[in-house]
Design an enzyme around this catalytic site. Structure first.
Site, PDB file in Angstrom:
ATOM      1  N   ASP A 209     -25.750 -42.663 -51.538  1.00 26.25           N
ATOM      2  CA  ASP A 209     -24.516 -42.698 -52.328  1.00 26.25           C
ATOM      3  C   ASP A 209     -24.801 -42.921 -53.821  1.00 26.25           C
ATOM      4  O   ASP A 209     -24.194 -42.295 -54.687  1.00 26.25           O
ATOM      5  CB  ASP A 209     -23.656 -43.868 -51.799  1.00 26.25           C
ATOM      6  CG  ASP A 209     -22.177 -43.661 -52.036  1.00 26.25           C
ATOM      7  OD1 ASP A 209     -21.799 -42.575 -52.487  1.00 26.25           O
ATOM      8  OD2 ASP A 209     -21.401 -44.591 -51.760  1.00 26.25           O
TER       9      ASP A 209
ATOM     10  N   LYS B 103     -11.077 -52.121 -53.537  1.00 28.56           N
ATOM     11  CA  LYS B 103     -11.188 -50.742 -54.023  1.00 28.56           C
ATOM     12  C   LYS B 103     -12.585 -50.545 -54.599  1.00 28.56           C
ATOM     13  O   LYS B 103     -12.904 -51.031 -55.681  1.00 28.56           O
ATOM     14  CB  LYS B 103     -10.148 -50.413 -55.093  1.00 28.56           C
ATOM     15  CG  LYS B 103     -10.060 -48.885 -55.239  1.00 28.56           C
ATOM     16  CD  LYS B 103      -9.656 -48.396 -56.586  1.00 28.56           C
ATOM     17  CE  LYS B 103     -10.732 -48.283 -57.604  1.00 28.56           C
ATOM     18  NZ  LYS B 103     -11.796 -47.299 -57.348  1.00 28.56           N
ATOM     19  N   PRO B 104     -13.428 -49.835 -53.856  1.00 30.07           N
ATOM     20  CA  PRO B 104     -14.772 -49.571 -54.393  1.00 30.07           C
ATOM     21  C   PRO B 104     -14.711 -48.518 -55.496  1.00 30.07           C
ATOM     22  O   PRO B 104     -13.676 -47.883 -55.698  1.00 30.07           O
ATOM     23  CB  PRO B 104     -15.534 -49.043 -53.173  1.00 30.07           C
ATOM     24  CG  PRO B 104     -14.493 -48.523 -52.244  1.00 30.07           C
ATOM     25  CD  PRO B 104     -13.219 -49.270 -52.527  1.00 30.07           C
TER      26      PRO B 104
ATOM     27  N   LEU C 223       0.661 -63.038 -65.189  1.00 30.32           N
ATOM     28  CA  LEU C 223       0.169 -64.419 -65.024  1.00 30.32           C
ATOM     29  C   LEU C 223      -0.644 -64.607 -63.739  1.00 30.32           C
ATOM     30  O   LEU C 223      -0.438 -65.556 -62.988  1.00 30.32           O
ATOM     31  CB  LEU C 223       1.340 -65.412 -65.051  1.00 30.32           C
ATOM     32  CG  LEU C 223       2.056 -65.531 -66.403  1.00 30.32           C
ATOM     33  CD1 LEU C 223       3.246 -66.480 -66.302  1.00 30.32           C
ATOM     34  CD2 LEU C 223       1.091 -66.016 -67.478  1.00 30.32           C
TER      35      LEU C 223
ATOM     36  N   GLU D  10     -16.135 -59.630 -64.483  1.00 29.45           N
ATOM     37  CA  GLU D  10     -17.584 -59.432 -64.628  1.00 29.45           C
ATOM     38  C   GLU D  10     -17.770 -58.090 -65.315  1.00 29.45           C
ATOM     39  O   GLU D  10     -17.598 -57.043 -64.690  1.00 29.45           O
ATOM     40  CB  GLU D  10     -18.264 -59.408 -63.246  1.00 29.45           C
ATOM     41  CG  GLU D  10     -18.145 -60.711 -62.458  1.00 29.45           C
ATOM     42  CD  GLU D  10     -19.047 -61.802 -62.995  1.00 29.45           C
ATOM     43  OE1 GLU D  10     -19.846 -61.558 -63.909  1.00 29.45           O
ATOM     44  OE2 GLU D  10     -18.934 -62.937 -62.485  1.00 29.45           O
TER      45      GLU D  10
ATOM     46  N   GLY E 247     -19.454 -55.618 -68.915  1.00 31.10           N
ATOM     47  CA  GLY E 247     -20.701 -54.985 -69.364  1.00 31.10           C
ATOM     48  C   GLY E 247     -21.711 -55.961 -69.954  1.00 31.10           C
ATOM     49  O   GLY E 247     -21.400 -57.108 -70.247  1.00 31.10           O
TER      50      GLY E 247
ATOM     51  N   CYS F 294     -26.063 -54.246 -65.003  1.00 32.01           N
ATOM     52  CA  CYS F 294     -25.328 -54.978 -66.043  1.00 32.01           C
ATOM     53  C   CYS F 294     -26.186 -56.073 -66.636  1.00 32.01           C
ATOM     54  O   CYS F 294     -26.071 -56.400 -67.808  1.00 32.01           O
ATOM     55  CB  CYS F 294     -24.056 -55.580 -65.442  1.00 32.01           C
ATOM     56  SG  CYS F 294     -24.397 -56.523 -63.946  1.00 32.01           S
TER      57      CYS F 294
ATOM     58  N   GLU G 242     -23.831 -50.656 -74.816  1.00 32.34           N
ATOM     59  CA  GLU G 242     -24.406 -50.643 -73.466  1.00 32.34           C
ATOM     60  C   GLU G 242     -24.665 -49.180 -73.074  1.00 32.34           C
ATOM     61  O   GLU G 242     -23.720 -48.399 -72.944  1.00 32.34           O
ATOM     62  CB  GLU G 242     -23.426 -51.277 -72.471  1.00 32.34           C
ATOM     63  CG  GLU G 242     -23.969 -51.316 -71.056  1.00 32.34           C
ATOM     64  CD  GLU G 242     -22.951 -51.841 -70.037  1.00 32.34           C
ATOM     65  OE1 GLU G 242     -21.809 -51.361 -70.034  1.00 32.34           O
ATOM     66  OE2 GLU G 242     -23.335 -52.707 -69.227  1.00 32.34           O
TER      67      GLU G 242
ATOM     68  N   LYS H 205     -18.355 -63.894 -74.009  1.00 30.75           N
ATOM     69  CA  LYS H 205     -17.928 -62.872 -74.976  1.00 30.75           C
ATOM     70  C   LYS H 205     -17.393 -61.625 -74.226  1.00 30.75           C
ATOM     71  O   LYS H 205     -16.685 -61.773 -73.235  1.00 30.75           O
ATOM     72  CB  LYS H 205     -19.079 -62.520 -75.929  1.00 30.75           C
ATOM     73  CG  LYS H 205     -19.624 -63.731 -76.686  1.00 30.75           C
ATOM     74  CD  LYS H 205     -20.441 -63.327 -77.903  1.00 30.75           C
ATOM     75  CE  LYS H 205     -21.765 -62.680 -77.580  1.00 30.75           C
ATOM     76  NZ  LYS H 205     -22.574 -62.327 -78.732  1.00 30.75           N
TER      77      LYS H 205
ATOM     78  N   GLY I 151     -17.191 -60.925 -70.226  1.00 31.89           N
ATOM     79  CA  GLY I 151     -16.190 -61.421 -69.278  1.00 31.89           C
ATOM     80  C   GLY I 151     -16.189 -62.919 -69.115  1.00 31.89           C
ATOM     81  O   GLY I 151     -16.759 -63.665 -69.914  1.00 31.89           O
TER      82      GLY I 151
HETATM   83  P1  NAD Z   1     -15.677 -48.874 -64.578  1.00 36.09           P
HETATM   84  O1  NAD Z   1     -15.033 -49.907 -65.436  1.00 36.09           O
HETATM   85  O2  NAD Z   1     -15.567 -47.457 -64.971  1.00 36.09           O
HETATM   86  O3  NAD Z   1     -15.082 -48.973 -63.082  1.00 36.09           O
HETATM   87  C1  NAD Z   1     -15.103 -50.173 -62.360  1.00 36.09           C
HETATM   88  C2  NAD Z   1     -14.021 -50.124 -61.309  1.00 36.09           C
HETATM   89  O4  NAD Z   1     -12.750 -50.111 -61.963  1.00 36.09           O
HETATM   90  C3  NAD Z   1     -14.064 -48.873 -60.440  1.00 36.09           C
HETATM   91  O5  NAD Z   1     -13.713 -49.207 -59.114  1.00 36.09           O
HETATM   92  C4  NAD Z   1     -12.993 -48.006 -61.061  1.00 36.09           C
HETATM   93  O6  NAD Z   1     -12.450 -47.059 -60.176  1.00 36.09           O
HETATM   94  C5  NAD Z   1     -11.970 -49.050 -61.452  1.00 36.09           C
HETATM   95  N1  NAD Z   1     -11.005 -48.635 -62.461  1.00 36.09           N
HETATM   96  C6  NAD Z   1     -11.151 -47.711 -63.444  1.00 36.09           C
HETATM   97  N2  NAD Z   1     -10.005 -47.590 -64.139  1.00 36.09           N
HETATM   98  C7  NAD Z   1      -9.134 -48.467 -63.601  1.00 36.09           C
HETATM   99  C8  NAD Z   1      -7.782 -48.834 -63.883  1.00 36.09           C
HETATM  100  N3  NAD Z   1      -7.082 -48.241 -64.857  1.00 36.09           N
HETATM  101  N4  NAD Z   1      -7.199 -49.781 -63.141  1.00 36.09           N
HETATM  102  C9  NAD Z   1      -7.889 -50.404 -62.150  1.00 36.09           C
HETATM  103  N5  NAD Z   1      -9.151 -50.085 -61.813  1.00 36.09           N
HETATM  104  C10 NAD Z   1      -9.770 -49.139 -62.539  1.00 36.09           C
HETATM  105  O7  NAD Z   1     -17.196 -49.322 -64.406  1.00 36.09           O
HETATM  106  P2  NAD Z   1     -18.385 -48.534 -63.681  1.00 36.09           P
HETATM  107  O8  NAD Z   1     -18.783 -47.382 -64.539  1.00 36.09           O
HETATM  108  O9  NAD Z   1     -18.075 -48.291 -62.254  1.00 36.09           O
HETATM  109  O10 NAD Z   1     -19.524 -49.648 -63.704  1.00 36.09           O
HETATM  110  C11 NAD Z   1     -20.384 -49.862 -64.780  1.00 36.09           C
HETATM  111  C12 NAD Z   1     -19.933 -51.028 -65.615  1.00 36.09           C
HETATM  112  O11 NAD Z   1     -19.815 -52.197 -64.812  1.00 36.09           O
HETATM  113  C13 NAD Z   1     -20.952 -51.376 -66.676  1.00 36.09           C
HETATM  114  O12 NAD Z   1     -20.278 -51.681 -67.873  1.00 36.09           O
HETATM  115  C14 NAD Z   1     -21.641 -52.603 -66.126  1.00 36.09           C
HETATM  116  O13 NAD Z   1     -22.224 -53.440 -67.085  1.00 36.09           O
HETATM  117  C15 NAD Z   1     -20.523 -53.274 -65.429  1.00 36.09           C
HETATM  118  N6  NAD Z   1     -21.022 -54.196 -64.410  1.00 36.09           N
HETATM  119  C16 NAD Z   1     -20.901 -55.537 -64.632  1.00 36.09           C
HETATM  120  C17 NAD Z   1     -21.410 -56.444 -63.708  1.00 36.09           C
HETATM  121  C18 NAD Z   1     -21.316 -57.921 -63.917  1.00 36.09           C
HETATM  122  O14 NAD Z   1     -21.617 -58.665 -63.010  1.00 36.09           O
HETATM  123  N7  NAD Z   1     -20.903 -58.387 -65.084  1.00 36.09           N
HETATM  124  C19 NAD Z   1     -22.027 -55.966 -62.549  1.00 36.09           C
HETATM  125  C20 NAD Z   1     -22.132 -54.590 -62.355  1.00 36.09           C
HETATM  126  C21 NAD Z   1     -21.619 -53.716 -63.294  1.00 36.09           C
END
Ligand code: NAD
Length: 484
Positions: free
Chosen positions: A97, A180-181, A249, A255, A257, A289, A387, A457, A460
């Site tokens: 995947d 929601k994955p 609220l 979590e 970038g 991340c 990033e 910052k 998150g």
């Molecule tokens: P993304 O923000 O594009 O998507 C994350 C999730 O949000 C997905 O399930 C997506 O479908 C959903 N989403 C998108 N638009 C939405 C909306 N309008 N409303 C609700 N949900 C919505 O991120 P990505 O590209 O999947 O992942 C990469 C990012 O995640 C990088 O910035 C990375 O640093 C960050 N990340 C952070 C951590 C951490 O622990 N801080 C861990 C892993 C990844």
């Protein structure tokens, strides 16, 4: 591919597999070949509503929240055992995947997911309130209660681990969940729905809606039946999610970038440092991340380390993620590959020198990019500040500890950071000065469910892992009993 690996590819709502209400389906692509391997249902608002209602009903009927922590812990323990028993299938699925090397999937993704559920099982056992001494003539105590229905929204890069880091503590505390994955990597979430059920998690307690962010994610964010939002993803979407939650609220965990700095002082053990530096920027093909894409090196060892990297990095095995020796697989999708290409082009325009890499690797139609090291960029260049989320390392020199700390803290992010030094006092002193949720000293990516991680910052707020994670899925109620 066995049928079991991808089937049923439907939504999991209230303990039943079902198609989306409008019958929509979407492709799942194997990034190592750029080929469609299966399809999954694409949830719309009506499906999200059904999932939240199922989670609400399951919460209200008490079949899960009414169990003792010990009983919930026993079931979570079984989840961990089932993950281990199905490690090969889960690893193969995650590799297919996301394009992750199979060796990494087994050693990191599957192992950490199992360890995390096991840890959450122990947390469930230890969930308790406290008695409070007070001058009132009263018995005062606190109860730790669940929040209700949790919306768990997860990104593409660690699907199994980051779903578990929300579902595990949420269940330990007695909540129910709608997960929601990420749009492009939904398969392990569906597989886990089976394992959770097999372990004894009652129907409706965990629901999985596959679908896009703007439709399914947005509907989940805005659903009035959701009590908490646990989000991992980009800072841009997180900012939006936090503002929607703020309006309603609702408590959130964000979590987001990262763009971590890795500080190498002149007294560092360079041999060990090289391994940590490479791991920090190529781990998970740089889609990490908490990766370390910004290398800051004390000037006396800067040129030496750069030339060691120039020799070593091209030798990192890049290729088919199914081969056990592969360390760097493809990017998880074409758009991620393009983002890396654009940033390396930008680095050239910004005056960067490509020390190695700097191009795609043409292999089987997959989304491969060669691990890339870039020197000579100014600190305010976009490639240093943003990033990139790919196997790209920028290298900058520093002349003093103060300068190293200032450079490290100079981006909007603050997720992880790392220090290479033999000087114990300096290690602790600098760790205290770095604006990051976790600091690694003399290695990188040492992660364990007992140790919390999270950001400051623009990375998150809130913490996953550790007892801190459980606290984020509970609320405190005080009970005061008059003794008159
Ligand atoms: P993304 O923000 O594009 O998507 C994350 C999730 O949000 C997905 O399930 C997506 O479908 C959903 N989403 C998108 N638009 C939405 C909306 N309008 N409303 C609700 N949900 C919505 O991120 P990505 O590209 O999947 O992942 C990469 C990012 O995640 C990088 O910035 C990375 O640093 C960050 N990340 C952070 C951590 C951490 O622990 N801080 C861990 C892993 C990844």
């Amino acid at each position: 591919m066995t049928a079991y690996e991808t089937e049923p590819g439907r939504l999991f709502i209230g303990g039943r597999w079902r198609e989306a209400a409008d019958g929509a389906r979407t492709d799942v692509v194997d990034p190592s070949r750029g080929a469609v391997v299966t399809t999954v249902a694409e949830a719309g608002p009506a499906d999200v509503d059904a999932a939240v209602r199922a989670a609400r009903q399951a919460y209200d009927d008490g079949a899960w929240s009414g169990l003792s922590g010990r009983e919930r812990g026993r079931i979570l323990h079984r989840v961990a055992e089932l993950i281990r028993a199905n490690a090969d299938e889960l690893a193969a699925l995650e590799s297919l995947d996301v394009g992750k090397p199979i060796t990494l999937c087994r050693a990191v993704d599957v192992t950490n997911a199992a360890n995390d559920y096991e840890h959450c099982a122990a947390l469930a056992h230890s969930l308790h309130g406290a008695q409070r001494d007070t001058p009132l003539n009263a018995l005062a105590y606190t109860r730790r209660e669940p929040l209700g229905v949790v919306a768990a929204i997860t990104p593409f890069n660690f699907p199994l681990i980051l779903a578990g880091s929300k579902i595990g503590p949420a269940l330990a505390a007695g909540n129910t969940v709608v997960h929601k994955p990420a749009d492009e990597t939904p398969l392990s979430a569906l597989y886990m729905a089976r394992l959770l059920t097999e372990a004894g998690v009652p129907d409706g307690v965990v629901n999985v809606v596959t679908g896009t962010g703007p439709v399914a994610g947005e509907a989940l964010l805005r659903h009035p039946g959701v009590d908490k939002i646990a989000f991992t993803g980009s800072t841009a979407v997180g900012r939006h999610a936090a503002s929607v939650a703020g309006e309603a609220l609702k408590p959130v965990t964000m979590e987001l970038g990262g763009n971590a700095a890795h500080l190498v002082f002149a007294d560092a053990d360079l041999e060990k440092t090289v391994g940590a530096v490479i791991k920090a920027f190529v781990f998970n093909t740089g889609q990490f991340c908490m990766g370390g894409p910004r290398l800051l090196v004390a000037r006396p060892v800067h040129d030496t380390l750069l030339s060691i990297l120039a020799d070593a990095v091209p030798g990192v095995p890049v290729g088919d993620p199914r081969r056990p020796e592969t360390v760097v697989g493809p990017m998880a999708g074409e758009k991620h590959l393009k983002k890396v290409e654009e940033h390396v082009e930008l680095a050239r325009k910004e005056g960067g020198r490509i020390v190695c890499g700097g191009e795609r690797l043409d292999l089987d139609g997959g989304y491969y990019y060669r691990p890339t090291v870039i020197a000579g960029l100014p600190n305010d260049s976009r490639v240093v500040q943003e990033e990139i989320f790919g196997p790209v390392l920028t290298v900058q020199p520093f002349d003093s500890e103060d300068e190293a700390v200032a450079l490290a803290n100079s981006t909007p992010y603050g997720l992880a950071s790392g220090i290479q030094t033999r000087d114990l006092a300096r290690a602790h002193r600098v760790a205290g000065r770095l604006k990051a949720g976790i600091v690694w000293i003399n290695d990188w990516a040492m992660l364990d469910p007992a140790v919390p991680f999270g950001g400051v910052k623009d990375s998150g707020f809130g913490r996953e892992y550790g007892p801190e994670a459980l606290a984020a899925y509970t609320q405190v109620k005080s009970v005061v009993v008059s003794l008159d």
